[in-house]
Design an enzyme around this catalytic site. Structure first.
Site, PDB file in Angstrom:
ATOM      1  N   ALA A  27       7.477  -1.825   2.583  1.00 29.73           N
ATOM      2  CA  ALA A  27       8.174  -1.164   1.477  1.00 29.73           C
ATOM      3  C   ALA A  27       9.229  -0.209   2.029  1.00 29.73           C
ATOM      4  O   ALA A  27      10.371  -0.177   1.550  1.00 29.73           O
ATOM      5  CB  ALA A  27       7.173  -0.415   0.593  1.00 29.73           C
ATOM      6  N   GLN A  63       1.260   3.457   2.144  1.00 27.52           N
ATOM      7  CA  GLN A  63       1.924   3.633   3.442  1.00 27.52           C
ATOM      8  C   GLN A  63       2.538   2.321   3.939  1.00 27.52           C
ATOM      9  O   GLN A  63       2.608   2.080   5.143  1.00 27.52           O
ATOM     10  CB  GLN A  63       0.934   4.188   4.469  1.00 27.52           C
ATOM     11  CG  GLN A  63       0.658   5.678   4.315  1.00 27.52           C
ATOM     12  CD  GLN A  63       1.917   6.519   4.540  1.00 27.52           C
ATOM     13  OE1 GLN A  63       2.788   6.159   5.319  1.00 27.52           O
ATOM     14  NE2 GLN A  63       2.006   7.643   3.850  1.00 27.52           N
ATOM     15  N   SER A  64       2.950   1.478   3.029  1.00 26.93           N
ATOM     16  CA  SER A  64       3.501   0.184   3.422  1.00 26.93           C
ATOM     17  C   SER A  64       4.742   0.310   4.321  1.00 26.93           C
ATOM     18  O   SER A  64       5.744   0.928   3.938  1.00 26.93           O
ATOM     19  CB  SER A  64       3.878  -0.599   2.156  1.00 26.93           C
ATOM     20  OG  SER A  64       4.648  -1.729   2.495  1.00 26.93           O
ATOM     21  N   ASN A  65       4.657  -0.274   5.507  1.00 24.60           N
ATOM     22  CA  ASN A  65       5.824  -0.325   6.399  1.00 24.60           C
ATOM     23  C   ASN A  65       6.891  -1.242   5.812  1.00 24.60           C
ATOM     24  O   ASN A  65       8.086  -1.020   5.975  1.00 24.60           O
ATOM     25  CB  ASN A  65       5.412  -0.853   7.777  1.00 24.60           C
ATOM     26  CG  ASN A  65       4.444   0.070   8.484  1.00 24.60           C
ATOM     27  OD1 ASN A  65       4.716   1.251   8.650  1.00 24.60           O
ATOM     28  ND2 ASN A  65       3.297  -0.462   8.896  1.00 24.60           N
ATOM     29  N   GLY A 107       0.844  -1.186   0.000  1.00 27.34           N
ATOM     30  CA  GLY A 107       0.000   0.000   0.000  1.00 27.34           C
ATOM     31  C   GLY A 107       0.883   1.241   0.000  1.00 27.34           C
ATOM     32  O   GLY A 107       2.105   1.145   0.186  1.00 27.34           O
TER      33      GLY A 107
END
Ligand SMILES: *Cc1c(COP(=O)(O)O)cnc(C)c1O
Length: 326
Positions: A76, A72-74, A70
């Site tokens: 990524a 706001q992917s942690n 997403g």
């Protein structure tokens, strides 16, 4: 049991603390494992998975990491941070559109030098794997070799991060002279939960591993977890005898859905912050802890004396939208 090798990136072991006032409020001893403190740029649960996955990437001669998530992917963000730390490049395939002002994890992705490719929710669900492969092919033409990590690094190799974490918990129990009868974790893409469950199985199934799904359905995740257990069991050579009926995932707490918050969840997170001085995130741990709190308040989960909750991190996910609900 065969355990793949890892590199060292995280601050381990993470501390386990007793939640004094929250336990008193609920009438049961609740402890918290601070996996939100595995690092700063690489904080959270994903770095434990990356320790194993990125070792594989390095050993196969890769100089780029590609992953997806997403906006706001942690995961990524942690991948971008690890890549920069190791002198590798990173490409992130994110669900969403470019922002005028990037915040939270997306801001950090950019600070860390990741190249971001935005795709639509439809593209994300139907062809993110192909799109990541496309990026890998482009890099290959430029003379690079890319390693592709799936969403959340939730595959066999990534899940070893939480088999390792389970072993760490056993050592901490010994040192602290305490035994946790239940371990509670958020279920987002399933790797954290599957690793804990497998760690528990190979150590004799002495605990209950309880998951709270923060999106989708418990039913859907049971299938994903069964698939991951099979993959892990093949890699260790020890297999898995767990069945869908052994998988304890409690449904009912995704609320409005992935990364969408309700006022009552934010109110609970604030209550918890004021009670313990610990901030949960709105997307994962806030919903899971709210689930645990609600279940206990409703008279469920009665048979446990010491419950260990894993704080998997996610503080950079406090976006303006979530913050506006406080
Ligand atoms: C990804 C994530 C989770 C969920 O872990 P999975 O292994 O994907 O199920 C929980 N908490 C935070 C903060 C996360 O970033």
């Amino acid at each position: 049991m065969k355990m793949p090798k890892k590199i060292e990136l995280a601050n381990l072991p993470t501390r386990i603390d007793h939640l004094d006032r929250f336990s008193e409020e609920l009438g049961v001893d609740i402890w918290i494992k601070r996996d939100d403190q595995t690092g700063s740029e690489i904080s959270g649960n994903k770095v434990r998975k990356l320790e194993f996955a990125v070792k594989e990437a390095i050993d196969s001669g890769c100089d780029y990491l590609i992953t997806c998530g997403g906006i706001q992917s942690n995961h990524a963000r942690a991948t971008a941070a690890v890549a920069a730390r190791l002198g590798m490049g990173s490409r992130l395939v994110l669900r969403g559109t470019e922002r005028q002002v990037a915040e939270g994890n997306l801001f950090l992705d950019k600070m860390l030098g990741a190249t971001v490719r935005f795709i639509t929710p439809e593209e994300y669900s139907s062809s993110r794997v192909e799109i990541m492969q496309e990026e890998a092919d482009k890099l290959s033409v430029e003379g690079h070799k890319a390693y592709i990590l799936p969403e959340g690094a939730s595959n066999g190799i990534g899940s070893f991060g939480y088999i390792n974490a389970f072993n760490e918990i056993l050592e901490q129990e010994e040192r602290m002279g305490i035994e946790f009868d239940a371990i509670v974790a958020t279920v987002g893409s399933g790797g954290t939960f599957s690793g804990l469950l497998y760690g528990n199985e190979i150590n004799g199934n002495r605990k209950d591993i309880i998951g709270f799904n923060i999106a989708g359905t418990a039913e859907g995740f049971r299938e994903i977890v069964m698939g991951l257990l099979e993959e892990i069991g093949e890699m260790t050579g020890a297999g898995s005898k767990l069945e869908p009926g052994d998988i304890k995932i409690i449904d009912g707490y995704p609320g409005l859905g992935y990364a969408l918050s309700r006022k009552e969840e934010i109110d609970f997170i604030r209550h918890f912050s004021m009670t313990e001085g610990i901030i949960l995130d709105p997307v994962y741990t806030g919903k899971a802890m709210y689930g645990l709190y609600s279940e206990i308040k409703n008279g469920n989960l009665k048979n446990y004396k010491n419950i260990l909750f894993i704080h998997t991190g996610g503080l950079f996910g406090w976006t303006e939208e979530a913050r506006s609900l406080i």
